[in-house]
Structures are given as C-alpha cells and as structure tokens.
Design an enzyme around this catalytic site. Structure first.
Site, PDB file in Angstrom:
ATOM      1  N   ASP A   6       0.803  -1.156  -0.123  1.00 62.66           N
ATOM      2  CA  ASP A   6       0.180   0.029  -0.062  1.00 62.66           C
ATOM      3  C   ASP A   6       1.072   1.215  -0.150  1.00 62.66           C
ATOM      4  OD1 ASP A   6      -2.335   1.479   0.129  1.00 62.66           O
ATOM      5  OD2 ASP A   6      -2.054   1.930   2.324  1.00 62.66           O
ATOM      6  N   GLU A  40      -1.152  -1.431  -5.090  1.00 65.72           N
ATOM      7  CA  GLU A  40      -2.358  -0.550  -5.092  1.00 65.72           C
ATOM      8  C   GLU A  40      -2.030   0.438  -6.274  1.00 65.72           C
ATOM      9  OE1 GLU A  40      -5.001   1.113  -1.898  1.00 65.72           O
ATOM     10  OE2 GLU A  40      -3.926   3.004  -2.646  1.00 65.72           O
ATOM     11  N   ASP A  90      -2.790   1.165   6.730  1.00 66.79           N
ATOM     12  CA  ASP A  90      -1.937   1.130   5.896  1.00 66.79           C
ATOM     13  C   ASP A  90      -1.509  -0.476   5.735  1.00 66.79           C
ATOM     14  OD1 ASP A  90      -1.277   3.932   4.881  1.00 66.79           O
ATOM     15  OD2 ASP A  90      -1.037   3.669   7.314  1.00 66.79           O
TER      16      ASP A  90
END
Length: 185
Positions: free
Chosen positions: A7, A68, A141
């Site tokens: 992430d 991501e 996160d």
C-alpha cells in the site's frame, strides 16, 4: 502462492505478506509499515522506501507483488508521493524478475469485503477474519497491504485464464498483410 502486498505511501508504506491459494484458508506471513520522516527530502525518502521494500523481498521471497494502483485524488501532492512510492515498489520487484500486479482500491475492497465502497474499518475487520488474526493490523496501511495480497491471490487465477484466452485468440486471428496507403496488392 506467496504475495507481498504494498500500500504505497511516502510517510507510511504498508507491506504485508500472505500465503495461500484461492478457495483455501490464507496465512499471514508478515505485516508492517515502511516509514519515512515527513521533513526529509524526497530523494532520501524514496531511498528509505526502496531499502524497506528490498528488506521485505529478501526476508519473505514472494512469488508476486501486488501494488495498489494509484488513482486521482484532489490532493495532487498526496497523489505524487503515492505514485513515487508505488514506482519504487514496482522497480524493486521488477529488478528481481518478480511479477507485479496493480489493483485499484475498489477492486481490493470488493474482493475482501464484497463492496467496492467499503471503509477502512470494514477492510480491517475482514482482513482480520480472513487471516484469522486476534486484532486488525495497525495502522490501516498495514491492513490495506494484506488486503492487496489477499485480493491478488484470489484474482490471479482468473486473470491468468483471461490472459491465456486472449493470447490464444490473438494467435488464431487471421492476419491481413499490411498494405501502404495508395497501393493495392
């Protein structure tokens, strides 16, 4: 399959490793956050993210990396930092020949919770349940990185079949010779 989920972020870059196959219980191998000081210059922050990701790659030896996909936000500064951290993760994996997959936030949320509009608390709760953890990983996160890895494990078999079907279709398509404009054959 062992997947490192990333992430991306400059201040906090979530990382999480999940192992398993679609349709079977998954196992969390590790989870954490690569942190950089907000007051450090950009170059030093990117090097710190690279070193952190390289350490995770060395320690956990994933077969794939799921990152991501950066999407447009209103805060351009945040998007730039996220994109730069994302590029570092992609570079680290690619340098080692590890396949990289990009998943949008809504794809990840839909895969893990059933809704592409789930909030962070719902994602954290489902990651906790799916990986049979005692508590949601903190910060968010870290949970998001695990969600990315889960999403990839579940989606990769279908994506591979689609790619194989597309390649097969392309190989069977009739080929027409290229004729420059103004010429006839």
């Amino acid at each position: 399959m062992r997947v490192l989920g990333v992430d991306p972020g400059l201040t906090r870059c979530g990382v999480g490793v999940v192992e398993g196959v679609a349709g079977r219980p998954l196992t969390m191998i590790g989870v954490g956050v690569v942190r950089t000081p907000a007051d450090a210059d950009l170059g030093h922050r990117l090097v710190a993210v690279e070193q952190g990701i390289e350490q995770w790659l060395d320690e956990h030896r994933p077969e794939s990396v799921a990152v991501e996909r950066v999407f447009s936000q209103h805060n351009v500064r945040t998007v730039m930092g996220t994109a730069q951290a994302s590029a570092v993760a992609i570079l680290c994996a690619s340098r080692r020949g590890i396949p990289v997959a990009l998943h949008t936030p809504s794809e990840v949320k839909a895969a893990v919770t059933g809704s592409g509009r789930a909030d962070k608390a719902q994602v954290g709760a489902m990651v906790t349940r799916l990986l049979r953890l005692a508590a949601p990983p903190k910060p968010a996160d870290a949970a998001d990185a695990l969600a990315l890895a889960i999403c990839h494990i579940w989606r990769a078999p279908a994506q591979n079949r689609l790619q194989q079907a597309a390649a097969l279709h392309a190989s069977r398509a009739p080929r027409t010779p290229h004729v420059p404009k103004g010429r006839t054959t």
